[in-house]
Every structure is written in C-alpha cells, then in structure tokens.
Design a protein around this motif. Structure first.
Motif, short mmCIF file in Angstrom:
data_model
loop_
_atom_site.label_atom_id
_atom_site.label_comp_id
_atom_site.label_asym_id
_atom_site.label_seq_id
_atom_site.Cartn_x
_atom_site.Cartn_y
_atom_site.Cartn_z
N ALA A 209 1.00 -0.99 0.35
CA ALA A 209 -0.02 -0.16 -0.13
C ALA A 209 0.92 0.92 -0.10
CB ALA A 209 -1.07 -0.04 1.11
N THR A 210 0.68 2.09 -0.35
CA THR A 210 1.19 3.95 -0.75
C THR A 210 1.01 4.55 0.77
OG1 THR A 210 0.06 3.91 -2.95
CG2 THR A 210 0.98 6.13 -1.24
N SER A 211 1.18 3.56 1.44
CA SER A 211 0.37 4.61 3.04
C SER A 211 1.79 3.87 3.59
CB SER A 211 -0.86 4.32 4.06
OG SER A 211 -0.96 2.91 3.78
N ALA A 212 2.23 2.32 3.41
CA ALA A 212 3.30 2.09 4.12
C ALA A 212 3.98 2.49 3.32
CB ALA A 212 2.47 0.51 3.57
N LEU A 213 4.73 2.84 2.07
CA LEU A 213 5.77 3.22 0.93
C LEU A 213 6.12 4.42 2.42
CD1 LEU A 213 5.30 2.24 -1.81
CD2 LEU A 213 6.61 0.80 -0.98
N ALA A 214 4.64 4.87 2.39
CA ALA A 214 5.55 6.85 3.50
C ALA A 214 5.57 6.08 4.04
CB ALA A 214 4.22 7.06 2.60
N THR A 215 5.01 4.97 5.05
CA THR A 215 5.43 4.77 6.64
C THR A 215 6.66 4.82 6.45
OG1 THR A 215 3.44 4.17 7.38
CG2 THR A 215 5.99 3.30 8.95
N SER A 216 7.14 3.81 5.63
CA SER A 216 8.66 3.30 5.27
C SER A 216 9.83 4.04 5.27
CB SER A 216 8.65 2.13 4.32
OG SER A 216 7.79 0.97 4.57
N SER A 217 9.58 4.82 4.47
CA SER A 217 10.16 6.56 4.60
C SER A 217 10.77 6.95 5.70
CB SER A 217 9.69 7.31 3.44
OG SER A 217 10.48 7.89 2.69
N SER A 218 9.96 7.36 6.35
CA SER A 218 10.21 8.41 7.58
C SER A 218 10.41 7.31 8.59
CB SER A 218 8.51 8.44 7.84
OG SER A 218 7.47 7.35 8.50
N LEU A 219 10.19 5.82 8.39
CA LEU A 219 11.25 5.56 9.09
C LEU A 219 12.95 5.24 9.07
CD1 LEU A 219 8.81 2.39 9.65
CD2 LEU A 219 9.76 4.31 11.76
N VAL A 220 13.45 5.19 7.77
CA VAL A 220 14.55 4.69 7.26
C VAL A 220 15.14 5.45 7.58
CG1 VAL A 220 14.69 5.86 5.56
CG2 VAL A 220 15.95 3.47 6.16
N PRO A 222 19.22 7.59 7.47
CA PRO A 222 20.07 8.40 6.80
C PRO A 222 20.99 7.00 5.87
CG PRO A 222 20.52 10.23 7.90
CD PRO A 222 19.45 9.04 8.22
N TYR A 223 21.28 6.74 5.07
CA TYR A 223 22.09 5.01 4.08
C TYR A 223 21.81 4.31 5.01
CZ TYR A 223 25.01 9.92 3.32
OH TYR A 223 25.69 10.50 2.76
N GLY A 224 20.34 4.04 5.01
CA GLY A 224 19.52 2.79 5.77
C GLY A 224 19.88 2.39 4.37
N THR A 225 18.42 0.63 4.77
CA THR A 225 17.93 -0.19 3.33
C THR A 225 16.22 -0.14 3.57
OG1 THR A 225 19.54 -1.10 3.15
CG2 THR A 225 18.14 -1.64 2.57
N MET A 239 7.65 7.58 -5.62
CA MET A 239 8.87 7.27 -4.62
C MET A 239 8.56 8.28 -3.60
SD MET A 239 12.37 7.30 -5.69
CE MET A 239 14.31 6.74 -4.37
N ASP A 240 9.24 8.55 -2.35
CA ASP A 240 9.03 9.69 -1.91
C ASP A 240 10.40 9.72 -1.39
OD1 ASP A 240 9.82 11.53 0.59
OD2 ASP A 240 8.69 10.45 2.27
N MET A 241 10.90 11.35 -2.48
CA MET A 241 11.77 12.28 -2.76
C MET A 241 12.79 11.83 -1.08
SD MET A 241 12.87 11.50 -5.95
CE MET A 241 13.95 12.78 -5.59
N GLU A 242 12.30 12.23 0.15
CA GLU A 242 12.86 11.89 0.86
C GLU A 242 13.71 10.91 1.18
OE1 GLU A 242 13.68 14.11 3.65
OE2 GLU A 242 12.69 15.63 2.44
N LEU A 243 13.77 10.09 0.48
CA LEU A 243 14.67 8.65 0.42
C LEU A 243 16.44 9.16 -0.28
CD1 LEU A 243 12.53 5.72 -0.01
CD2 LEU A 243 13.48 6.32 1.97
N TRP A 244 16.01 9.66 -1.57
CA TRP A 244 16.92 10.03 -2.51
C TRP A 244 18.18 10.92 -1.25
CZ3 TRP A 244 18.90 15.13 -4.30
CH2 TRP A 244 19.35 15.31 -5.05
N GLY A 247 20.21 9.77 0.89
CA GLY A 247 21.04 8.25 0.55
C GLY A 247 20.60 6.65 0.49
N ALA A 248 19.42 6.47 0.90
CA ALA A 248 18.40 5.65 1.00
C ALA A 248 18.52 4.19 0.18
CB ALA A 248 17.58 5.66 1.73
N THR A 249 19.55 3.40 0.67
CA THR A 249 19.07 2.22 -0.57
C THR A 249 18.01 0.96 -0.53
OG1 THR A 249 21.80 1.16 -0.28
CG2 THR A 249 19.77 -0.01 -1.10
N ILE A 250 17.57 0.63 -1.91
CA ILE A 250 15.91 0.40 -2.21
C ILE A 250 15.85 -1.09 -2.49
CG2 ILE A 250 13.71 0.88 -3.03
CD1 ILE A 250 13.91 3.55 -3.27
#
Length: 317
Positions: A209-220, A222-225, A239-244, A247-250
């Motif tokens: 779910a898109t909401s779960a992607l957003a939650t995942s982005s907030s939890l990781v 910097p430089y996490g996965t 894609m939440d550009m905060e991941l960019w 420097g997160a790895t997807i």
C-alpha cells in the motif's frame, strides 16, 4: 484427477480432467496442500468464464506419484514442494529441477516452499546484520513471516507496524520487540534526535500500500535500506524523494529468477527443520478443494483471527 477453476468473478467449479503424464524433465505430485495467495485474488475477483476458465494455486506440497525419468534423482513416494501452477487440483505436474524435498515430521501445510522462498530471497539481498534496528511495515501473512525471518538474524531492535491490533499482538509473539500503529510511532523513530540516531537501519515494507511506503520512508535512517516486499500490482507507486536526500538504498523484494528462489527455498526449509521459522502461527484456516471460494472471500474480509488459508487434500490411495 479433479481441478478447481475460476469460471466467473468470484466463482469456481471443480471439473474432472485426465491425469497428467510427466515428460522426462517433470514429475507428477498428488497434492497434499496448496496455499491461497493474495497475488491470485485479482484473477479470482475479475477473470474467468465457462469457455475460458482460469486455474490458480502455486504454493504446493505433494507426494510424487509419477516421474518422467525413472533414472533421475526423484522417486515415487517422496514429499516435495516447489515452483509451479494449477495447484488447486488433486494432481499437478512440476518441473523436476524446480522442487525440493520437505523436512520430515511436519504437516504438509507447514512446509510450503514458495511463499517462504520469496520472503527469504528478499531478505538475503537486504543485509540485516546482528544488532541492526529493523522495522517491518504491514503485518499480514508476508509481514508476520518477515518478522520471524528478521528475528532469526538477531537485530538489536525489531519494530512491527500495522493498524490492526491483532496483527501487532501476533508480531510480538513472533519475536518483535515493539509493535506500533503507523499513526502512533515514537517521534524518535521518524526524526533525527541530536547525536543519537534512533531511526531504522533496515525497513521492510510488506503491505503493498502507498501509505506503507510513506511510513517506511519516514522510518529509515540516512544511508539505511528499504526493502519493498509488498505486492504493488497496478498503477504507480510514488517514491518519497526524502529517500533520495537520505541516500537510502531501495531493494526490490521481487525475484524473477527461479534458481535464486529455489536457493532461498532450500534455506527456508532448513529454517523450518531447525525451528527458526514456523508456519504454525500463520496458517489459521484450512479448506477443502470445493471451498476455495470461501478461502478467497475470507482473505478479502480479513477477520481478526485470519492470517492465511490453505487448501488441504486427503492422502490419495
């Protein structure tokens, strides 16, 4: 043999068909159990006609009843699991190089190889190290399986995230250290806190779910996965550009490679054998072949006592 097929939206029928005859590269199994997978829910809901039926079921365990190569490495009577389709049937043909023996002493529904292989293969590319801070977002069947697999990698903190309180309770019983509603996450898990980083080294998204992607982005951190295991079947997943900026790895949790999936299946079956993984708390409902529509309906409504359903077959003479 008997086989169930979808002949209209949400409607299956059982028909007779000739027993399959294996080629030299195949075996035939008498099916003992076949899991009901969320990836088949759309074909069940929307496809199939009497003239063009759809046959489903790919999470099979069965006893070999015929071999195409009598001098090969497989023998009649061996119980195997593997990769293949049309599993809602009393017999099914599988490629001989896409099956594995199951551990002895387990019910058939507790040694299904395919879904466990998918989860283990995804984690094998995610590099969870002992002591890491790990979160699993989405606690359906896949998410709860991932909680078990992540716990076996000895994280320093294992956080489970889901809006369903029953799912959160199951995750705690399966090895999570904490369980939270996605709207009630500790602030330290989603923001920098001075010199002490409390965000996650690894986040595994298992909700699709898109909401779960957003939650995942907030939890990781910097430089996490972030490993995306949830099935995002259609449309665009933003894609939440905060991941960019982090420097997160997807990691794409899907594996298109049969050899990689089979290797992960072997690892998963070994974990079942030595007690590091169990289907027992995950298989909550079993069904006869004629009740497969009920299994899909239960998957849709998801009552609090449901995690996963499996069609179970009696041993054939």
């Amino acid at each position: 043999m008997l086989i169930s097929q979808v002949i209209g939206p949400r409607r299956s029928e059982i028909v007779s068909a000739p027993d399959p005859i294996p080629t030299p590269s195949q075996v035939v199994i008498d099916v003992l159990a076949c899991g009901v997978c969320t990836s088949d829910r759309t074909p069940w809901r929307e496809h199939g006609t009497p003239d063009a039926p759809v046959r489903l079921g790919h999470e099979t365990v069965g006893r070999i009843s015929a071999v195409g190569d009598p001098h090969g490495r497989w023998s009649v009577g061996e119980v195997v699991t593997g990769l293949g389709g049309d599993g809602f049937a009393t017999k099914v043909t599988l490629d001989a190089d896409s099956i594995l023996r199951v551990p002895a002493g387990f019910a058939a529904e507790h040694v299904i190889g395919e879904p466990l292989a998918d989860l283990e293969e995804a984690l094998s590319r995610t590099s969870i190290r002992p002591g890491d801070r790990v979160a699993v977002v989405g606690l359906g069947f896949m998410g709860l399986g991932l909680v078990q697999l992540a716990a076996a990698r000895l994280p320093g903190l294992l956080v489970a995230v889901d809006p369903n309180p029953a799912a959160r309770a199951r995750a705690l019983a399966l090895g999570a250290h904490e369980a939270h509603h996605p709207d009630e996450l500790p602030a330290a898990f989603t923001s920098a806190t001075g010199d002490r980083e409390q965000r996650m080294d690894v986040v595994i998204e298992a909700a699709g779910a898109t909401s779960a992607l957003a939650t995942s982005s907030s939890l990781v951190r910097p430089y996490g996965t972030v490993c995306i295991v949830g099935y995002h079947h259609t449309g665009d997943a933003p894609m939440d550009m905060e991941l960019w900026y982090k420097g997160a790895t997807i990691v794409n949790g899907f594996s298109p490679s049969r050899p990689r999936t089979l290797r992960a299946m072997a690892d998963g079956l070994a974990m079942i054998a030595d007690g590091r993984f169990s289907y027992r708390p995950l298989i909550t409902h079993t069904f006869a072949l004629e009740d497969v529509d009920q299994a899909y309906e239960l998957m849709e409504t998801r009552p609090s006592d449901f995690v996963k359903g499996v069609v179970v077959f009696p041993e054939q003479d």
